[in-house]
Scaffold this motif. Structure first.
Motif, PDB file in Angstrom:
ATOM      1  N   GLU A   1       0.846  -1.199   0.000  1.00 10.79           N
ATOM      2  CA  GLU A   1       0.000   0.000   0.000  1.00 10.79           C
ATOM      3  C   GLU A   1       0.876   1.242   0.000  1.00 10.79           C
ATOM      4  O   GLU A   1       1.965   1.251   0.583  1.00 10.79           O
TER       5      GLU A   1
ATOM      6  N   ARG B   1       0.737   3.872   1.664  1.00  8.78           N
ATOM      7  CA  ARG B   1       1.101   4.435   2.957  1.00  8.78           C
ATOM      8  C   ARG B   1       2.441   3.919   3.472  1.00  8.78           C
ATOM      9  O   ARG B   1       3.203   4.646   4.093  1.00  8.78           O
ATOM     10  N   TRP B   2       2.746   2.641   3.203  1.00  6.87           N
ATOM     11  CA  TRP B   2       3.961   2.054   3.781  1.00  6.87           C
ATOM     12  C   TRP B   2       5.229   2.647   3.173  1.00  6.87           C
ATOM     13  O   TRP B   2       6.286   2.622   3.792  1.00  6.87           O
TER      14      TRP B   2
ATOM     15  N   ASP C   1       2.274   0.734  14.473  1.00  4.37           N
ATOM     16  CA  ASP C   1       0.971   0.746  13.794  1.00  4.37           C
ATOM     17  C   ASP C   1       0.111  -0.479  14.106  1.00  4.37           C
ATOM     18  O   ASP C   1      -1.092  -0.367  14.284  1.00  4.37           O
ATOM     19  N   ARG C   2       0.737  -1.666  14.139  1.00  4.81           N
ATOM     20  CA  ARG C   2      -0.023  -2.895  14.429  1.00  4.81           C
ATOM     21  C   ARG C   2       0.573  -3.560  15.666  1.00  4.81           C
ATOM     22  O   ARG C   2       1.797  -3.676  15.787  1.00  4.81           O
TER      23      ARG C   2
ATOM     24  N   ASN D   1      -7.288   2.716  16.326  1.00  2.89           N
ATOM     25  CA  ASN D   1      -7.960   1.967  15.258  1.00  2.89           C
ATOM     26  C   ASN D   1      -9.454   1.780  15.489  1.00  2.89           C
ATOM     27  O   ASN D   1     -10.228   1.695  14.539  1.00  2.89           O
TER      28      ASN D   1
ATOM     29  N   ASP E   1      -4.199  -9.325  10.982  1.00  5.46           N
ATOM     30  CA  ASP E   1      -3.756  -7.995  11.416  1.00  5.46           C
ATOM     31  C   ASP E   1      -4.657  -7.551  12.571  1.00  5.46           C
ATOM     32  O   ASP E   1      -5.874  -7.420  12.399  1.00  5.46           O
TER      33      ASP E   1
ATOM     34  N   ASN F   1      -5.227  -4.773  13.887  1.00  8.62           N
ATOM     35  CA  ASN F   1      -5.978  -3.533  13.645  1.00  8.62           C
ATOM     36  C   ASN F   1      -7.365  -3.804  13.087  1.00  8.62           C
ATOM     37  O   ASN F   1      -8.324  -3.095  13.366  1.00  8.62           O
TER      38      ASN F   1
ATOM     39  N   ASP G   1      -6.926   5.603   5.077  1.00  8.96           N
ATOM     40  CA  ASP G   1      -5.510   5.843   4.740  1.00  8.96           C
ATOM     41  C   ASP G   1      -5.273   7.153   3.999  1.00  8.96           C
ATOM     42  O   ASP G   1      -4.139   7.591   3.891  1.00  8.96           O
TER      43      ASP G   1
HETATM   44  C1  BGC Z   1      -3.038  -0.238   8.641  1.00  4.98           C
HETATM   45  C2  BGC Z   1      -3.716   0.430   7.470  1.00  4.98           C
HETATM   46  C3  BGC Z   1      -3.320  -0.276   6.183  1.00  4.98           C
HETATM   47  C4  BGC Z   1      -3.522  -1.776   6.302  1.00  4.98           C
HETATM   48  C5  BGC Z   1      -3.035  -2.544   5.087  1.00  4.98           C
HETATM   49  C6  BGC Z   1      -3.360  -1.702   8.652  1.00  4.98           C
HETATM   50  O1  BGC Z   1      -2.777  -2.345   9.726  1.00  4.98           O
HETATM   51  O2  BGC Z   1      -3.387   0.383   9.851  1.00  4.98           O
HETATM   52  O3  BGC Z   1      -3.362   1.789   7.434  1.00  4.98           O
HETATM   53  O4  BGC Z   1      -4.077   0.179   5.098  1.00  4.98           O
HETATM   54  O5  BGC Z   1      -2.872  -2.266   7.442  1.00  4.98           O
HETATM   55  O6  BGC Z   1      -1.690  -2.438   4.933  1.00  4.98           O
END
Ligand code: BGC
Length: 358
Positions: free
Chosen positions: A58, A60-61, A134-135, A150, A179, A181, A266
């Motif tokens: 993605e 964002r990463w 983040d996770r 989240n 995941d 989240n 995102d």
């Molecule tokens: C993140 C999201 C991301 C998703 C897929 C999630 O853990 O918080 O921002 O879109 O992973 O990579």
């Protein structure tokens, strides 16, 4: 989530290791025992941070990677980065290599919340502290967890869609169940939707996870939701923008794109463009630059054995992990300019260039 005052300090860890102190309010002494002293880092020696990432798939990463490197280097730290392409064994091997290579602290974005516990154990055996980025990593003595809230992400999505569609048939396109989240986001969505579900106003007619967050899986699931319900769908909540993009492709195949509200997360460029085009209703903006700045600073502090205070903890199945949860923001056509564009997350030119209708 539980409010605590939790201290992580080299001194504290030394005392705990000596069995003299069960220090962290609200934590089991048992969990404390495995905590270890951070490595000694010389004053003038650059701190070495390992950044173990799940994926760069993605958009964002890529921001996370670049902004984290910048933030850490600004603090005089060195960063070693590895991305595992969603492969658990590879992520473990990459993290092991970093640990053996002499990093001072490990920052990890787990692909699989459970499998990566092994990495935390290995890092601790080597006296290296671990930040879940983040996770959350489940069932391991993670030293610190820094993310966005989240559950609030899901609440923002559901509130926006419920306002647009107070009654009707909803589709929920979840993220990858591996995941952590994903479960928090869904909890947030249900916090908001449940009263309307109980009243019979909202009917969730299709609810499916998306393996590995893959847009093509989301597209397949959305197509299935449409088929199973004879296209009688009034709204879609997707766990992120990539899956929202997949769902919108399936809607487009039925001539329904832009006709029903869709939520994502995102603030990806493609999603911002879809919001302008009217095919996606909203996204949730998480300023990555705030996350990277915080984590870089905290990683350096942990590596140096400095004290870190958090006012919140999150239970990961094994312990109350000291946590910092940043605030997400709901973004739609009305506030794109004041949020995503104002912050320089995307430029005005990019967002308003040729809006995508996919
Ligand atoms: C993140 C999201 C991301 C998703 C897929 C999630 O853990 O918080 O921002 O879109 O992973 O990579």
């Amino acid at each position: 989530m539980k409010q605590i005052q939790c201290r992580i300090a080299g001194l504290l860890m030394a005392l705990v290791a000596a069995g003299m102190l069960a220090a962290c309010e609200g934590q089991e002494p048992e969990a404390q025992k495995e905590r270890i002293l951070p490595p000694e880092t010389g004053q003038d020696e650059a701190v070495k941070i390992g950044f173990s990432m799940d994926t760069l798939k993605e958009e964002r990463w890529l921001k996370d990677r670049d902004l984290f490197r910048q933030a850490a280097e600004k603090l005089g730290a060195e960063v070693e980065i590895a991305a595992a392409n969603g492969d658990d064994a590879l992520q473990i091997a990459q993290a092991e290599a970093m640990i053996q290579g002499g990093i001072d602290v490990l920052v990890i974005v787990p692909h699989n919340a459970e499998a990566t516990a092994a990495i935390v154990h290995k890092a601790h055996e080597a006296g290296i502290k671990v930040i879940a980025y983040d996770r959350l990593v489940k069932n391991a003595d993670v030293d610190l967890y820094v993310s966005f809230d989240n559950e609030q992400v899901g609440e923002l999505q559901a509130r926006a869609i419920l306002e647009a569609v107070p009654k009707g048939n909803y589709v929920y396109i979840g993220g990858a169940p591996t995941d952590n989240n994903v479960h928090l986001i869904k909890k947030g969505v249900l916090n908001v939707l449940q009263p309307a579900i109980d009243r019979g106003d909202i009917n969730i007619v299709y609810d499916e996870w998306t393996d590995d967050w893959a847009p093509e899986n989301a597209q397949h699931n959305m197509a299935e939701a449409l088929r199973a319900n004879g296209n009688q769908i009034d709204a879609v909540i997707a766990a992120n923008d990539a899956t929202a993009g997949g769902a919108i492709k399936a809607l487009a195949a039925q001539g329904m794109n832009g006709k029903i509200p869709v939520a994502g997360q995102d603030a990806e460029l493609a999603a911002a463009q879809r919001i302008v085009a009217g095919t996606q209703t909203m996204t949730v903006y998480k300023p990555i630059q705030n996350l990277t700045a915080q984590v870089a600073e905290l990683a350096v502090q942990l590596a140096k054995g400095e004290e870190i205070m958090t006012s919140v903890s999150v239970n990961n199945g094994k312990t109350e992990v000291p946590s910092i949860l940043l605030a997400p923001t709901a973004v739609d056509a009305g506030n794109l300019a004041d949020t995503v564009i104002a912050d320089g997350f995307h430029s005005k030119e990019e967002v308003y260039q040729e809006a995508k209708n996919d």
